[in-house]
Design a protein around this motif. Structure first.
Motif, PDB file in Angstrom:
ATOM      1  N   SER A   1     -30.771  -2.975  -2.254  1.00 37.69           N
ATOM      2  CA  SER A   1     -31.739  -1.421  -2.893  1.00 37.69           C
ATOM      3  C   SER A   1     -32.991  -1.648  -3.346  1.00 37.69           C
ATOM      4  CB  SER A   1     -30.874  -1.244  -3.638  1.00 37.69           C
ATOM      5  OG  SER A   1     -31.271   0.204  -3.947  1.00 37.69           O
TER       6      SER A   1
ATOM      7  N   GLU B   1     -26.633   0.673   5.991  1.00 35.81           N
ATOM      8  CA  GLU B   1     -26.431   2.146   4.628  1.00 35.81           C
ATOM      9  C   GLU B   1     -27.084   2.832   4.293  1.00 35.81           C
ATOM     10  OE1 GLU B   1     -23.054   3.870   6.232  1.00 35.81           O
ATOM     11  OE2 GLU B   1     -23.132   2.001   7.663  1.00 35.81           O
ATOM     12  N   LEU B   2     -27.490   2.083   3.392  1.00 35.67           N
ATOM     13  CA  LEU B   2     -28.601   2.314   2.013  1.00 35.67           C
ATOM     14  C   LEU B   2     -29.644   3.215   2.977  1.00 35.67           C
ATOM     15  CD1 LEU B   2     -28.695  -0.051  -0.610  1.00 35.67           C
ATOM     16  CD2 LEU B   2     -27.145   1.973  -0.906  1.00 35.67           C
TER      17      LEU B   2
ATOM     18  N   GLN C   1     -28.768   6.510   3.948  1.00 31.21           N
ATOM     19  CA  GLN C   1     -28.463   7.578   2.993  1.00 31.21           C
ATOM     20  C   GLN C   1     -29.901   8.055   2.514  1.00 31.21           C
ATOM     21  OE1 GLN C   1     -26.641   5.329  -0.123  1.00 31.21           O
ATOM     22  NE2 GLN C   1     -24.572   5.525   1.224  1.00 31.21           N
ATOM     23  N   LYS C   2     -31.084   6.970   2.652  1.00 29.48           N
ATOM     24  CA  LYS C   2     -31.810   7.107   2.022  1.00 29.48           C
ATOM     25  C   LYS C   2     -33.708   7.760   3.147  1.00 29.48           C
ATOM     26  CE  LYS C   2     -35.979   6.433  -0.584  1.00 29.48           C
ATOM     27  NZ  LYS C   2     -36.531   7.035  -2.053  1.00 29.48           N
TER      28      LYS C   2
ATOM     29  N   LYS D   1     -32.084  10.178   5.737  1.00 26.47           N
ATOM     30  CA  LYS D   1     -31.332  11.200   5.297  1.00 26.47           C
ATOM     31  C   LYS D   1     -31.793  12.038   4.074  1.00 26.47           C
ATOM     32  CE  LYS D   1     -26.452  10.117   6.828  1.00 26.47           C
ATOM     33  NZ  LYS D   1     -25.505  10.299   6.782  1.00 26.47           N
ATOM     34  N   GLN D   2     -32.354  11.633   2.963  1.00 25.50           N
ATOM     35  CA  GLN D   2     -32.846  12.177   1.245  1.00 25.50           C
ATOM     36  C   GLN D   2     -33.873  12.505   2.186  1.00 25.50           C
ATOM     37  OE1 GLN D   2     -33.390  10.126  -1.725  1.00 25.50           O
ATOM     38  NE2 GLN D   2     -34.363  10.708  -2.679  1.00 25.50           N
TER      39      GLN D   2
ATOM     40  N   LYS E   1     -24.875   6.955  13.576  1.00 22.00           N
ATOM     41  CA  LYS E   1     -24.456   6.753  12.418  1.00 22.00           C
ATOM     42  C   LYS E   1     -23.460   8.226  12.031  1.00 22.00           C
ATOM     43  CE  LYS E   1     -23.969   2.315  10.956  1.00 22.00           C
ATOM     44  NZ  LYS E   1     -22.309   1.704  10.904  1.00 22.00           N
ATOM     45  N   THR E   2     -24.610   8.849  12.326  1.00 21.64           N
ATOM     46  CA  THR E   2     -24.526  10.488  12.007  1.00 21.64           C
ATOM     47  C   THR E   2     -24.330  11.683  13.106  1.00 21.64           C
ATOM     48  OG1 THR E   2     -26.028  11.555  11.986  1.00 21.64           O
ATOM     49  CG2 THR E   2     -26.112  10.359  10.362  1.00 21.64           C
TER      50      THR E   2
END
Length: 179
Positions: A85, A126-127, A130-131, A133-134, A165-166
Motif C-alpha cells: 500500500s 487493485e489498490l 482504487q486510488k 478512482k478516488q 476492470k471497471t
C-alpha cells in the motif's frame, strides 16, 4: 475427561478433525495403544489410557503450535499489505518481500492469496485502481498524471487496465462520478 476437553476447546463437535500433519511421535504412541489393546495384558487399559493422555497432550501442543504459526503468517501478511500500500507508485518484487519476511516465496504467495484473495502483484494493481478512482473523482489531475503518480507503465496501459476492470475508461468514469 472428554467433557473437560470439549469445554476447554480441545474437542469441538463442529470441527471434529484436528489438522496437525504426520508426526513420528504421534504415530508411535498410536501404534503402542493398538498393540496394547491387541495383546490384552493384565493392565493394558491403564497403560493404554496413560499413552492416550500423552497422545492427546502431543496433539494439543501441535494444535497450539500451528495456531501460533498461523498468527505469525497473518501478521507478516498484514505487514506485506502495508508495504504494498505504501509503494503504490513503485514496482514491487514479491520475492524480495518474502525474503525480507524470512519466508519462502511460494508460502508467502499462497498465504497472501489466502488472506487477500489476490497475488501480491494483483493486490497492488487493485489498490492502484482504487486510488485511481478516488483521484479521478476528487482531483484535477489529468489521466496521464494519475497513471504516472500510481506507477503504471504507460497511460495507455493504465487506461486499458482501468477499462478492463471497471467497464469504463478513466474519462468515462470521471465524467460519471464527478463530485
Amino acid at each position: 475427561f472428554a467433557r473437560y476437553l470439549q469445554t476447554n476447546h480441545f474437542l469441538n463437535p463442529d470441527e471434529p478433525v484436528i489438522h496437525i500433519g504426520i508426526r513420528k511421535e504421534l504415530k508411535e504412541n498410536f501404534l503402542k495403544i493398538i498393540q496394547l489393546v491387541k495383546d490384552e495384558e493384565l493392565t493394558f487399559q491403564y497403560d493404554a489410557s496413560g499413552i492416550l493422555l500423552q497422545l492427546l497432550g502431543q496433539i494439543n501442543a501441535r494444535k497450539i503450535t500451528n495456531s501460533i504459526k498461523d498468527k505469525d503468517i497473518e501478521s507478516r501478511i498484514r505487514l506485506a499489505k502495508k508495504y504494498i500500500s505504501d509503494c503504490l507508485n513503485q514496482t514491487i518484487d514479491p520475492q524480495k518481500i518474502a525474503t525480507d519476511m524470512d519466508i519462502s516465496y511460494s508460502l508467502f504467495r499462497k498465504q497472501f492469496r489466502k488472506y487477500t484473495g489476490f497475488s501480491p502483484i494483483q493486490y497492488q494493481i487493485e489498490l492502484r485502481l482504487q486510488k485511481a478512482k478516488q483521484m479521478l473523482t476528487s482531483s484535477q489531475y489529468s489521466i496521464k498524471e494519475i497513471s504516472i503518480q500510481l506507477g503504471f507503465q504507460s497511460t495507455y496501459y493504465f487506461s486499458r487496465l482501468f477499462k478492463q476492470k471497471t467497464g469504463k475508461t478513466p474519462s468515462e468514469f470521471r465524467a460519471g462520478n464527478k463530485r
